[in-house]
Design a protein around this motif. Structure first.
Motif, PDB file in Angstrom:
ATOM      1  N   TYR A   1       6.350  -1.989   6.642  1.00 37.34           N
ATOM      2  CA  TYR A   1       6.124  -0.206   6.335  1.00 37.34           C
ATOM      3  C   TYR A   1       7.631  -0.263   5.915  1.00 37.34           C
ATOM      4  O   TYR A   1       8.982  -1.124   6.391  1.00 37.34           O
TER       5      TYR A   1
ATOM      6  N   ASP B   1       5.925   4.435   2.784  1.00 40.93           N
ATOM      7  CA  ASP B   1       5.587   5.970   3.630  1.00 40.93           C
ATOM      8  C   ASP B   1       6.119   6.527   2.457  1.00 40.93           C
ATOM      9  O   ASP B   1       7.624   6.825   2.463  1.00 40.93           O
TER      10      ASP B   1
ATOM     11  N   CYS C   1       1.453   4.901   0.421  1.00 43.57           N
ATOM     12  CA  CYS C   1       0.947   5.860   1.087  1.00 43.57           C
ATOM     13  C   CYS C   1       1.595   7.498   1.153  1.00 43.57           C
ATOM     14  O   CYS C   1       2.700   7.556   0.746  1.00 43.57           O
TER      15      CYS C   1
ATOM     16  N   ILE D   1      -5.490   5.073   6.281  1.00 52.45           N
ATOM     17  CA  ILE D   1      -4.267   4.159   6.955  1.00 52.45           C
ATOM     18  C   ILE D   1      -4.895   3.299   8.179  1.00 52.45           C
ATOM     19  O   ILE D   1      -4.913   2.498   7.752  1.00 52.45           O
TER      20      ILE D   1
ATOM     21  N   TYR E   1       3.546  -1.290   4.389  1.00 50.44           N
ATOM     22  CA  TYR E   1       2.915   0.188   4.041  1.00 50.44           C
ATOM     23  C   TYR E   1       4.255   0.563   3.431  1.00 50.44           C
ATOM     24  O   TYR E   1       5.613   0.723   3.614  1.00 50.44           O
TER      25      TYR E   1
ATOM     26  N   TYR F   1      -6.961  -0.649   6.692  1.00 47.88           N
ATOM     27  CA  TYR F   1      -6.110  -1.993   7.716  1.00 47.88           C
ATOM     28  C   TYR F   1      -7.190  -2.652   8.444  1.00 47.88           C
ATOM     29  O   TYR F   1      -7.538  -4.159   8.419  1.00 47.88           O
TER      30      TYR F   1
ATOM     31  N   ILE G   1       1.266   5.056  10.799  1.00 49.06           N
ATOM     32  CA  ILE G   1       1.776   3.039  10.364  1.00 49.06           C
ATOM     33  C   ILE G   1       2.799   2.817  11.977  1.00 49.06           C
ATOM     34  O   ILE G   1       1.601   1.185  11.674  1.00 49.06           O
TER      35      ILE G   1
ATOM     36  N   SER H   1       1.284  10.589   8.786  1.00 47.09           N
ATOM     37  CA  SER H   1       1.165   8.635   8.280  1.00 47.09           C
ATOM     38  C   SER H   1       2.088   8.068   8.324  1.00 47.09           C
ATOM     39  O   SER H   1       1.661   6.932   9.199  1.00 47.09           O
TER      40      SER H   1
ATOM     41  N   ILE I   1       1.254  -0.952  -0.334  1.00 46.93           N
ATOM     42  CA  ILE I   1       0.479  -0.086  -0.121  1.00 46.93           C
ATOM     43  C   ILE I   1       0.616   1.352   0.197  1.00 46.93           C
ATOM     44  O   ILE I   1       1.709   1.626   0.882  1.00 46.93           O
TER      45      ILE I   1
ATOM     46  N   ALA J   1      -3.703   3.449  -0.995  1.00 46.86           N
ATOM     47  CA  ALA J   1      -4.553   3.096   0.667  1.00 46.86           C
ATOM     48  C   ALA J   1      -5.731   4.015   0.961  1.00 46.86           C
ATOM     49  O   ALA J   1      -5.878   4.059   2.251  1.00 46.86           O
TER      50      ALA J   1
END
Length: 321
Positions: A70, A45, A13, A20, A43, A24, A56, A52, A11, A100
């Motif tokens: 992430y 970022d 972002c 977020i 994720y 999830y 996360i 954000s 995802i 997202a």
């Protein structure tokens, strides 16, 4: 006991702090309907300027073990870099790519899994309409896909999205394309493989506002077009021939006019028009060539596609801040 196959949802972002936890929770609920698979989230970022990354990490801390991973970029490198980072760092058997903002319905993953189990290497989502989208944006989108299909050797279907579930073989093929200026939609189409399309109605964002401006989408389309099309360069040759033919015809006209009338007119206006017309064509062609040279220049520099400042990739990877 047979080990479960893994599905990881990548995802990207960018300033999606409100979405977020929502995405999830939605994926977590879908995962309960796939007991034969181990589902996790990665994720990425993309250098967000809001909270954000904090969201996360918060989701990661309260999630099940090894459920949320992430990567956080050192700055905003763009969605293409975020997609590449997610695909490159996932080691799952199947990798899904999803926005997202919940405009990609997580429930479609259930149908995508069925498609993969049927033997497809990729199962993607295709919008059947663009309800809620500005008409001019929809019109330009349709124009882009139409032109891209006609002027490149890659067929890009109308309404296709980045949302898809891919086999490891498919992802490895995508990653094997090492170019820096990436256009993932085009790459997905270019690598081939059998793809099953699942149609769905357009969905509004769950929260927040879109981060895509019209100018940003236009730049994205131009970059995508030039990443796969050599038609502008080839078109310069055809345009040169057309201008040459027009010049020859006009030259013959002037010669005949001289023979018939026995004199030569100054023709200041026509001369100025010809100079400006040919000059503008030359500048246009230099601009097109310059765009391609700029892409070559950036490729030759061989800079990394992204730089991560923090990451948590699996249970054996320590978080680095």
């Amino acid at each position: 006991m047979e080990k479960k196959k893994r599905i990881e949802v990548v995802i990207p972002c960018y300033n999606e702090e409100e979405c977020i936890p929502l995405i999830y929770q939605s994926i977590h609920e879908v995962a309960k309907k796939l007991p034969e698979y181990q589902v996790s989230i990665l994720y990425v970022d993309d250098g967000s300027g809001d909270a954000s990354f904090a969201k996360i990490k918060e989701v990661s801390e309260r999630a099940d073990e090894n459920e949320v991973h992430y990567i956080s970029f050192a700055r905003n490198f763009g969605k293409e870099a975020a997609i590449y980072a997610g695909l490159k760092n996932s080691t799952a058997d199947y990798i899904a790519l999803m926005d997202a903002d919940l405009q990609h319905p997580p429930e479609l993953l259930l149908e995508m899994v069925k498609g993969i189990e049927e033997g497809y290497e990729c199962c993607g989502a295709r919008r059947v309409n663009r309800n809620g989208e500005p008409p001019i944006r929809s019109a330009f989108s349709r124009l882009f896909y139409s032109m891209a299909t006609k002027m490149t050797s890659t067929k890009m279907e109308q309404g296709t999205t980045d949302y898809r579930l891919m086999s490891r073989k498919f992802v490895d093929a995508v990653l094997a394309i090492g170019e820096k200026n990436r256009f993932t939609k085009g790459i997905f189409a270019w690598v081939g493989f059998d793809t099953k399309w699942i149609e769905y109605e357009n969905v509004e964002r769950a929260a927040g506002n879109t981060k895509w401006s019209f100018s940003g989408l236009l730049r994205y389309a131009v970059n995508g077009f030039m990443s796969f099309a050599t038609a502008p360069l080839r078109g310069a040759i055809y345009l040169g021939f057309i201008v040459m033919i027009v010049a020859l015809v006009y030259g013959i006209y002037i010669a005949l006019n001289m023979l018939i009338s026995g004199g030569v007119k100054s023709g200041y206006s026509s001369i100025m028009f010809a100079i400006l017309f040919i000059g503008s064509i030359i500048i246009l062609l230099l601009g097109i060539i310059g765009e391609y040279l700029a892409r070559i220049y950036m490729e030759v520099k061989n800079r990394p596609i992204y730089i991560a400042k923090a990451e948590k990739l699996d249970e054996n990877t320590e978080m680095k801040d």
